[in-house]
Scaffold this active site. Structure first.
Site, PDB file in Angstrom:
ATOM      1  N   HIS A  26       0.822  -1.213   0.000  1.00 54.05           N
ATOM      2  CA  HIS A  26       0.000   0.000   0.000  1.00 54.05           C
ATOM      3  C   HIS A  26       0.852   1.256   0.000  1.00 54.05           C
ATOM      4  CE1 HIS A  26       0.238  -0.173   4.562  1.00 54.05           C
ATOM      5  NE2 HIS A  26       0.271   1.137   4.401  1.00 54.05           N
ATOM      6  N   ASP A  40       1.165  -7.737   2.273  1.00 55.67           N
ATOM      7  CA  ASP A  40       1.260  -6.293   2.015  1.00 55.67           C
ATOM      8  C   ASP A  40       2.715  -5.858   1.883  1.00 55.67           C
ATOM      9  OD1 ASP A  40       0.850  -3.592   1.799  1.00 55.67           O
ATOM     10  OD2 ASP A  40      -0.422  -3.414   3.570  1.00 55.67           O
ATOM     11  N   SER A  93       3.948   2.229   8.482  1.00 54.61           N
ATOM     12  CA  SER A  93       3.715   1.302   7.379  1.00 54.61           C
ATOM     13  C   SER A  93       5.019   1.065   6.637  1.00 54.61           C
ATOM     14  CB  SER A  93       2.672   1.873   6.414  1.00 54.61           C
ATOM     15  OG  SER A  93       1.406   1.889   7.010  1.00 54.61           O
TER      16      SER A  93
END
Length: 715
Positions: free
Chosen positions: A86, A222, A650
């Protein structure tokens, strides 16, 4: 200076091991004095110098700020970056088309020549950090007004940064901590040629989609891979075909040993923003006023996007990255409100404020006594302004593409009207920006958004801060928003790429006149001028006062109510540490700490876009073709641990006691989304992709063994 600060902070902190192990985003510079002993007691095999060191190679040299919005890490001496899918989604989407749909199919460069450049994407290393409070506060006396103090602090910050980077290709960032009670400088080095190397298909990288977002258990791969390129001297350089892969002095070792409950873990990265020291007045405003409004606006946007994306692959590709951005915090705010409710956050804050006020009245410190009453008044003044600002940001700034592209031309109009001629480089830059914008634009979707969002703006935003364009709709158009939309899109050039590019062919005084009459430009100008003139100045003034009194309040808490005080996240390098752990979200429910590929097949649903899978992946899992990456004949996919994380983390590496990469941080659990405001050690967990699953996807699924060969695996 470091010793002085460490002594000061040590005096303030009550180092409760049970809490510190699970809460806090700590400054790497101070690990030696504040955290090393506790971390080693929990299982750390390294020293603080192994994690952060200015004079010798340390783990910090493998950690990057990826694009300024995520974290990444170097996993080979050829500059190979690992980060989240992402985080790289915008770049993957940019390189995708209906013919080459890398979002659906994934992308794996077969060699260096196929690694794809990404304009504007950067990788920033931390060279060093140091405490500079005394220098920043030099000549900032009590006799100065607030405005004079701010001016002097900015002047000092500019001077300190320039002195620290003179004669180098470094940059310096100086940020306040504890609302300006302390300041730290981060000296950085930024590489500007970062190329896409590989990404799994979205059916792996986004498996679970919006339904699983912010949730546990997860089965999401991810991750994506990029590479830093440098000049022949290994220094930062603008993109060039002559650039070569960056020779990394430090790369993380990748562990295939796996994790067990109770294992020590660290998350090293760039957390974005937390607000642990907000008052009850602030939490009430966020929870009961701002979050509900923003959740509702984004729900409207998502419904329109989703319906249009389902009807067209072209629209799906254009809006995939936008949809993901809108959806992410929409769901986060919902979970945050639930978590704050569960913790009785406002009541807990109020109890602490009562204790502070009693202590303040006994302290004979008038500023401490006044802090909370002043903050209460300020938040009452801020309420409508904050809500008006939210409507502008969510609708005009983020929600309406046609407003955004029209705004692009505002700065040029005055110059064009005065007869200025722009050079070709300026026009070419604008032309490239226009082409990039319209690559991800659909007129019909945007028109539907315009009608719905302008109606929400005109009927729900605070009336006293309403822009004139809404008054026009309610007057001339009798509140008929679809009719106003038809007029705007019937006369504007901004819903058509070719018309905008044609304007740039004769970019002169005539173009300025045309732009000034364009209805989409007029809407954009009205929304922005209303915000800049009627909302932003007073909003900023009140927030400056809030920061001033918050600085006093936090200093008073540290002095009068000793406890665990760590600085809020502010996009600077931090280390969080904890352990692999289970948790119980509610009565009779207990979650294990890991998931496996078996769970992927259990969730597989070809009728649900969030749970589709590639056929060859299903075959690999059914055949248990896991290579050397399995544990007890099962492939582990994700795991959770008790590290305190937030947005910006992230892509951060999850490291074991030896500093080896065991996972890739990508999310938090639903029950822990309130952790930016109030942390709950029993419920808050960070979610990571198991390193072995990443290696399996790269190796067995994608066949990109050249990338595996670059890494140093610890078996």
């Amino acid at each position: 200076m470091i010793k002085k600060l460490a002594t000061f902070l040590t005096a303030l902190l009550v180092l409760n091991t049970a809490n510190i192990a699970k809460e806090g985003m700590w400054l790497p510079l101070l690990l030696k004095s504040l955290n090393e002993s506790d971390m080693q007691t929990m299982g750390l095999k390294l020293t603080a110098e192994d994690i952060y060191n200015v004079n010798n190679s340390s783990l910090k040299d493998a950690i990057i700020s990826f694009g300024g919005f995520c974290t990444g890490e170097i996993i080979s001496n050829k500059g190979l970056i690992l980060t989240n899918h992402h985080c790289g989604y915008g770049q993957i989407q940019y390189h995708s088309s209906v013919e080459n749909d890398y979002l659906t199919d994934g992308y794996w460069a077969k060699d260096f020549s196929e690694e794809l450049p990404n304009a504007g994407l950067t990788a920033t290393f931390i060279v060093r950090m140091e405490e500079v409070t005394d220098q920043v506060m030099d000549s900032v006396g009590v006799e100065l007004t607030d405005e004079e103090r701010d001016r002097q602090i900015k002047k000092n910050i500019k001077r300190i940064g320039e002195e620290a980077t003179e004669g180098t290709n470094y940059e310096a960032v100086i940020k306040p901590f504890f609302y300006g009670n302390q300041y730290f400088m981060y000296v950085t080095k930024t590489y500007k040629d970062v190329r896409l190397v590989g990404a799994p298909p979205s059916s792996i990288g986004k498996f679970g989609g919006d339904e699983d977002n912010w949730m546990w258990p997860r089965h999401t791969g991810d991750f994506s891979m990029f590479r830093i390129y440098a000049g022949a001297d290994n220094e930062p350089a603008e993109y060039s075909e002559e650039n070569v892969p960056y020779k990394a002095p430090r790369a993380l070792k990748v562990s295939t040993k796996g994790v067990a409950k109770g294992d020590f873990t660290m998350v090293y990265g760039f957390p974005g923003r937390t607000q642990q020291y907000l008052t009850s007045y602030a939490v009430n405003q966020i929870k009961n006023i701002e979050n509900p409004a923003m959740i509702d606006i984004r729900r409207t946007i998502l419904n329109i996007m989703d319906r249009n994306m389902r009807q067209s692959d072209e629209v799906r590709i254009k809006y995939s990255a936008k949809y993901a951005r809108v959806s992410n915090y929409w769901k986060k705010w919902i979970g945050e409100n639930r978590g704050l409710d569960r913790l009785d956050a406002i009541e807990v804050k109020m109890e602490k404020e009562k204790a502070f006020q009693i202590a303040a009245m006994k302290s004979d410190n008038e500023a401490y006594e006044l802090a909370l009453p002043e903050l209460k008044k300020l938040y009452e003044q801020l309420e409508d302004l904050a809500l008006a600002r939210d409507y502008f940001i969510e609708i005009a700034y983020r929600g309406l593409d046609i407003v955004s592209i029209a705004r692009t031309f505002r700065a040029d109009i005055t110059d064009l009207s005065a007869g200025k001629e722009f050079d070709q480089a300026h026009i070419d830059g604008l032309r490239n920006r226009v082409k990039r914008f319209y690559k991800d634009y659909d007129k019909n979707l945007d028109k539907e958004l315009f009608t719905k969002l302008m109606h929400k703006y005109g009927t729900e935003a605070p009336k006293k801060f309403m822009p004139d364009v809404v008054k026009k709709i309610n007057g001339k158009y009798k509140g008929h928003y679809p009719a106003f939309t038809d007029m705007v899109y019937g006369k504007t050039i901004f819903d058509n790429k070719e018309e905008v590019l044609e304007l740039l062919e004769n970019y002169n005084k005539g173009a300025a006149k045309k732009l000034l009459k364009d209805p989409a430009y007029q809407v954009s100008e009205n929304l922005w001028s209303n915000y800049l003139n009627n909302i932003s100045p007073e909003y900023n003034r009140i927030n400056d006062d809030i920061d001033k009194w918050s600085k006093i309040y936090v200093k008073g808490m540290q002095e009068l109510l000793p406890g665990t005080y760590y600085p809020d996240a502010n996009s600077t390098l931090r280390l969080a540490y904890g352990q692999v752990d289970t948790y119980e979200p509610r009565d009779a429910v207990k979650y294990d700490y890991f998931t496996t590929a078996t769970g992927i097949l259990e969730k597989y649903d070809p009728a649900n876009k969030d749970f589709v899978l590639p056929a060859d992946m299903i075959e690999l899992i059914n055949n248990k073709d896991f290579g050397g990456y399995a544990e007890n004949d099962e492939l582990h996919v994700c795991f959770i641990s008790s590290n305190h994380t937030t947005g910006g983390n992230s892509g951060s590496p999850v490291l074991n006691a030896n500093g080896e990469l065991i996972g890739l941080n990508f999310d938090r659990n639903w029950e822990g989304t309130m952790s930016d405001i109030m942390y709950d050690p029993d419920k808050c967990r960070n979610i990571a992709v198991d390193a072995r699953y990443i290696l399996w996807v790269v190796d067995k699924y994608a066949g990109a063994t050249r990338l595996i060969d670059e890494m140093e695996l610890v078996k």
